[in-house]
Design a protein around this motif. Sequence first.
Motif, PDB file in Angstrom:
ATOM      1  N   GLU A  85       0.832  -1.212   0.000  1.00 24.21           N
ATOM      2  CA  GLU A  85       0.000   0.000   0.000  1.00 24.21           C
ATOM      3  C   GLU A  85       0.867   1.263   0.000  1.00 24.21           C
ATOM      4  O   GLU A  85       0.559   2.230  -0.700  1.00 24.21           O
ATOM      5  CB  GLU A  85      -0.944   0.002   1.201  1.00 24.21           C
ATOM      6  CG  GLU A  85      -1.865   1.188   1.272  1.00 24.21           C
ATOM      7  CD  GLU A  85      -2.865   1.280   0.116  1.00 24.21           C
ATOM      8  OE1 GLU A  85      -3.365   2.400  -0.132  1.00 24.21           O
ATOM      9  OE2 GLU A  85      -3.152   0.261  -0.541  1.00 24.21           O
ATOM     10  N   ARG A  88       2.141   1.699  -3.488  1.00 24.29           N
ATOM     11  CA  ARG A  88       1.093   2.192  -4.395  1.00 24.29           C
ATOM     12  C   ARG A  88       0.880   3.693  -4.224  1.00 24.29           C
ATOM     13  O   ARG A  88       0.758   4.428  -5.205  1.00 24.29           O
ATOM     14  CB  ARG A  88      -0.209   1.440  -4.141  1.00 24.29           C
ATOM     15  CG  ARG A  88      -0.203   0.038  -4.671  1.00 24.29           C
ATOM     16  CD  ARG A  88      -1.487  -0.685  -4.330  1.00 24.29           C
ATOM     17  NE  ARG A  88      -1.475  -2.023  -4.887  1.00 24.29           N
ATOM     18  CZ  ARG A  88      -2.070  -3.063  -4.339  1.00 24.29           C
ATOM     19  NH1 ARG A  88      -2.752  -2.918  -3.198  1.00 24.29           N
ATOM     20  NH2 ARG A  88      -2.017  -4.238  -4.912  1.00 24.29           N
ATOM     21  N   LEU A  89       0.808   4.146  -2.966  1.00 20.27           N
ATOM     22  CA  LEU A  89       0.631   5.576  -2.731  1.00 20.27           C
ATOM     23  C   LEU A  89       1.802   6.372  -3.292  1.00 20.27           C
ATOM     24  O   LEU A  89       1.615   7.416  -3.935  1.00 20.27           O
ATOM     25  CB  LEU A  89       0.472   5.865  -1.235  1.00 20.27           C
ATOM     26  CG  LEU A  89      -0.856   5.504  -0.601  1.00 20.27           C
ATOM     27  CD1 LEU A  89      -0.795   5.689   0.911  1.00 20.27           C
ATOM     28  CD2 LEU A  89      -1.992   6.321  -1.183  1.00 20.27           C
ATOM     29  N   LYS A  90       3.006   5.892  -3.053  1.00 23.62           N
ATOM     30  CA  LYS A  90       4.202   6.601  -3.539  1.00 23.62           C
ATOM     31  C   LYS A  90       4.223   6.641  -5.062  1.00 23.62           C
ATOM     32  O   LYS A  90       4.553   7.669  -5.666  1.00 23.62           O
ATOM     33  CB  LYS A  90       5.466   5.933  -2.987  1.00 23.62           C
ATOM     34  CG  LYS A  90       6.755   6.616  -3.391  1.00 23.62           C
ATOM     35  CD  LYS A  90       6.849   8.017  -2.827  1.00 23.62           C
ATOM     36  CE  LYS A  90       8.158   8.672  -3.234  1.00 23.62           C
ATOM     37  NZ  LYS A  90       8.096  10.121  -3.131  1.00 23.62           N
ATOM     38  N   ALA A  91       3.847   5.538  -5.701  1.00 27.44           N
ATOM     39  CA  ALA A  91       3.834   5.492  -7.165  1.00 27.44           C
ATOM     40  C   ALA A  91       2.740   6.387  -7.744  1.00 27.44           C
ATOM     41  O   ALA A  91       2.964   7.104  -8.724  1.00 27.44           O
ATOM     42  CB  ALA A  91       3.645   4.060  -7.645  1.00 27.44           C
ATOM     43  N   ASP A  92       1.561   6.352  -7.144  1.00 20.25           N
ATOM     44  CA  ASP A  92       0.422   7.101  -7.666  1.00 20.25           C
ATOM     45  C   ASP A  92       0.488   8.592  -7.359  1.00 20.25           C
ATOM     46  O   ASP A  92      -0.076   9.406  -8.088  1.00 20.25           O
ATOM     47  CB  ASP A  92      -0.890   6.531  -7.119  1.00 20.25           C
ATOM     48  CG  ASP A  92      -1.178   5.120  -7.637  1.00 20.25           C
ATOM     49  OD1 ASP A  92      -0.492   4.660  -8.576  1.00 20.25           O
ATOM     50  OD2 ASP A  92      -2.083   4.468  -7.083  1.00 20.25           O
ATOM     51  N   TYR A  93       1.154   8.946  -6.260  1.00 28.14           N
ATOM     52  CA  TYR A  93       1.230  10.351  -5.827  1.00 28.14           C
ATOM     53  C   TYR A  93       2.696  10.677  -5.548  1.00 28.14           C
ATOM     54  O   TYR A  93       3.100  10.870  -4.397  1.00 28.14           O
ATOM     55  CB  TYR A  93       0.357  10.582  -4.590  1.00 28.14           C
ATOM     56  CG  TYR A  93      -1.039  10.044  -4.791  1.00 28.14           C
ATOM     57  CD1 TYR A  93      -1.944  10.697  -5.630  1.00 28.14           C
ATOM     58  CD2 TYR A  93      -1.448   8.861  -4.179  1.00 28.14           C
ATOM     59  CE1 TYR A  93      -3.213  10.186  -5.851  1.00 28.14           C
ATOM     60  CE2 TYR A  93      -2.722   8.354  -4.386  1.00 28.14           C
ATOM     61  CZ  TYR A  93      -3.598   9.016  -5.225  1.00 28.14           C
ATOM     62  OH  TYR A  93      -4.842   8.497  -5.440  1.00 28.14           O
ATOM     63  N   CYS A 101       3.618   8.577   3.053  1.00 24.92           N
ATOM     64  CA  CYS A 101       2.889   7.399   2.571  1.00 24.92           C
ATOM     65  C   CYS A 101       2.698   6.388   3.708  1.00 24.92           C
ATOM     66  O   CYS A 101       1.638   5.754   3.802  1.00 24.92           O
ATOM     67  CB  CYS A 101       3.621   6.764   1.392  1.00 24.92           C
ATOM     68  SG  CYS A 101       3.559   7.760  -0.124  1.00 24.92           S
TER      69      CYS A 101
END
Length: 137
Positions: A85, A88-93, A101
């Motif tokens: 998770e 994912r947060l780091k990649a998406d934002y 994150c």
Amino acid sequence: MSTAAPLVIDAGALIAFLDYEPGAPIMAELYATRPSWHMHAINVCEVLYHYRRSIGEGGEEAAQERIDRAGIRVHEDLDPGFVLEVARLKADYARVSLADCCFLTLARRIGGEAVTTDHKEMDPLAPLKLCPITFIR
């Protein structure tokens, strides 16, 4: 602010509280009414290195004592689901720091309300309703 959700505190919010910076009165009110605070160990690390840098040797130990006295529950989650998770947060934002994150992932994991001072990174995320986000200043 919800009164039922656990509070997940980021480094900036805790430093504001400990150093009586702007936002400290809001943190004091939260502590008086909702004293069960949670932090991820990575965010605690941010607080400790802040005090080592600003005070010098021993500053981090003094800060750790204050965190312990405040009864802040420190989470060391780094299990595969948590790490996924965070990734994912780091990649998406991408503009959100890895530590933030971790902060947001912990808030999401425990159904918590994220408490922060960090408008630069959190303002773009607040409308996405990843979790409730409260700014103390």
